[in-house]
Design an enzyme around this catalytic site. Sequence first.
Site, PDB file in Angstrom:
ATOM      1  N   SER A  46       0.808  -1.211   0.000  1.00  0.00           N
ATOM      2  CA  SER A  46       0.000   0.000   0.000  1.00  0.00           C
ATOM      3  C   SER A  46       0.839   1.257   0.000  1.00  0.00           C
ATOM      4  O   SER A  46       1.816   1.373   0.723  1.00  0.00           O
ATOM      5  CB  SER A  46      -0.897   0.005   1.239  1.00  0.00           C
ATOM      6  OG  SER A  46      -1.509   1.260   1.357  1.00  0.00           O
ATOM      7  N   LYS A  47       0.420   2.204  -0.868  1.00  0.00           N
ATOM      8  CA  LYS A  47       1.119   3.484  -0.917  1.00  0.00           C
ATOM      9  C   LYS A  47       0.844   4.257   0.362  1.00  0.00           C
ATOM     10  O   LYS A  47       1.563   5.141   0.735  1.00  0.00           O
ATOM     11  CB  LYS A  47       0.610   4.297  -2.102  1.00  0.00           C
ATOM     12  CG  LYS A  47       1.221   3.882  -3.409  1.00  0.00           C
ATOM     13  CD  LYS A  47       0.669   4.724  -4.525  1.00  0.00           C
ATOM     14  CE  LYS A  47      -0.216   3.891  -5.417  1.00  0.00           C
ATOM     15  NZ  LYS A  47      -0.992   4.669  -6.353  1.00  0.00           N
ATOM     16  N   ARG A  48      -0.246   3.899   1.006  1.00  0.00           N
ATOM     17  CA  ARG A  48      -0.612   4.629   2.227  1.00  0.00           C
ATOM     18  C   ARG A  48       0.344   4.333   3.369  1.00  0.00           C
ATOM     19  O   ARG A  48       0.458   5.071   4.304  1.00  0.00           O
ATOM     20  CB  ARG A  48      -2.070   4.344   2.607  1.00  0.00           C
ATOM     21  CG  ARG A  48      -2.979   5.468   2.147  1.00  0.00           C
ATOM     22  CD  ARG A  48      -4.419   5.081   2.160  1.00  0.00           C
ATOM     23  NE  ARG A  48      -4.810   4.451   0.909  1.00  0.00           N
ATOM     24  CZ  ARG A  48      -5.452   3.303   0.825  1.00  0.00           C
ATOM     25  NH1 ARG A  48      -5.761   2.639   1.898  1.00  0.00           N
ATOM     26  NH2 ARG A  48      -5.787   2.817  -0.346  1.00  0.00           N
ATOM     27  N   GLY A  52       3.253   4.676   3.150  1.00  0.00           N
ATOM     28  CA  GLY A  52       4.219   5.771   3.069  1.00  0.00           C
ATOM     29  C   GLY A  52       5.652   5.296   2.919  1.00  0.00           C
ATOM     30  O   GLY A  52       6.469   5.947   2.290  1.00  0.00           O
TER      31      GLY A  52
END
Length: 539
Positions: free
Chosen positions: A298-300, A302
């Site tokens: 997930s890009k979330r 970070g």
Amino acid sequence: MSLWFSAWERRLLPLAGSRCLTAGRCRRAEPLRHVTARRSCSTGQGEVRVRFAPSPTAGFLHLGGLRTALYNYIFAKKYEGKFILRLEDTDQSRLVPGAAESIEDMLEWAGIPPDESPRRGGPLGPYLQSQRLHLYTQTAQQLVESGHAYRCFCSSQRLELLKKEALRSGQTPRYDNRCRHLRPEQVQEKLAQGVPHVIRFRLEEGVEPFQDLVFGLNRHEVAQVEGDPVVIKADGFPTYHLANIVDDHHMKISHVLRGSEWLISTSKHLLMYKALGWRPPAFGHLPLLMNKDGSKLSKRQGDIFIQSYQRDGVLPEALLDITTNCGSGFTTNRMGRSIDDLISEFNPSKITTHSALLDLEKLPEFNRIHLQQRIEDEEQCRLLIKDLQREIQQVHEAEIQDRDVLHEDYIRRVLLLRKGHISSVKDMLSPLYAYLWVRPSISSQQVAALTGEAQLIASSVLRLIEERGEDLSVERLSKDLKTAAKQAKTTKYRDVMKLLRLALSGLQQGPSVAEMMASLGAAEVSRRLQKLLLLPDAS
Ligand code: GLU
């Protein structure tokens, strides 16, 4: 597997150029042989041209994107083609500030720079979609004129209603293609009234199968599952599907290697190529990159953004190595591959359809191996030293007593001794290695807790240092220390080492005492041991 292999081969053969006389002779050769075939007959027409086409709306470059770019880069270099960066920035309202610039920066940092790009330019630019709008309008016009596209005047309220009705009856919302049936005079009338409109592509039934270079024979009967897609929005900007194929065509892209999430769109793209009478590129869809446990990367989180790896001292070659070491495109996996190794060992027929599982916990190990390689390379090591000099000053500026610790030769010696143990140069800034840059302070209590013979031990080690001079090797010192430790009457070898480590570093753990001495050098070791002799009540 052999079917996929021949699929790649078949797509490379035409690239040898129709005028190539040798192509026929090497038909069954492995892909690399075709490089030779290509080299001997660059027709211009047959060049391998691949592209990485991120959308800056999706933000900064992340691991999944880097991997797609990398496979394109490797493919281009393997077959002596061109690697192109094209930024798909037509959705201006959702652009992430700084993302476009940063994507190109990150490719350069990673050591996979594009041959043609927004920054570098190239013969078939511009490489920003927002600067190519005329091409999309022109093509959409061509599609409207040939009857493959039409203007749709449906209001957003009507579309919303259609959607609600579909959802209420448990169906997937789709446009009902109503404006397909507008008569020319109705269209003219609405245009004259200035009714806002979009342009939709007419999806035909009877999609032909295509041979995906990774997933094999594929076909999605798109007309049965979706309404006619918008190709030009009401604001005059194109949607992804149109802009993407227009650019692949005009940029003479030979192979589209992209994430497998686009596999289901390819039939739609092929219908567009057909409507325009254009020869499509070959398509190869790369399996998704996922976490070790199969969950989405997930890009979330970070932490998958390339910039954060750069900031944390991860080496780009370690990132490239780990993303190619999870199962696709290589006959064997092994750690420590450089970009040149990746190019020579890459075998597109080995790209599998199942997701690549990335074990990020292994990243420090990959970094350790690549850091070691950099330290062993004189030129690369010089660059590491430069960075480290700057950072040591930043972290320890106020405490450094001897500026010689910033000397290139000293830092090189330290790195050569620590290579294989550290996984990032930033480790050298941790408190564990502070003794290398700053003299430690120790108390007589700490010393007394270890031994009552500190002065005796310090003197015998000082003597051996004097004998050795500047010629301190870890092996030699290890032996010498054993001999010196025997002179202590009541202190065990282990405590002798503890005492010496304390005197040299102020710590109770760290590298071996011999290594500490070899790093610090004779003069500095003597200075630190002299301190022991001067401590009040040390023994
Ligand atoms: N702009 C699309 C993306 O961000 C490109 C997909 C493709 O390579 O065709 O993934």
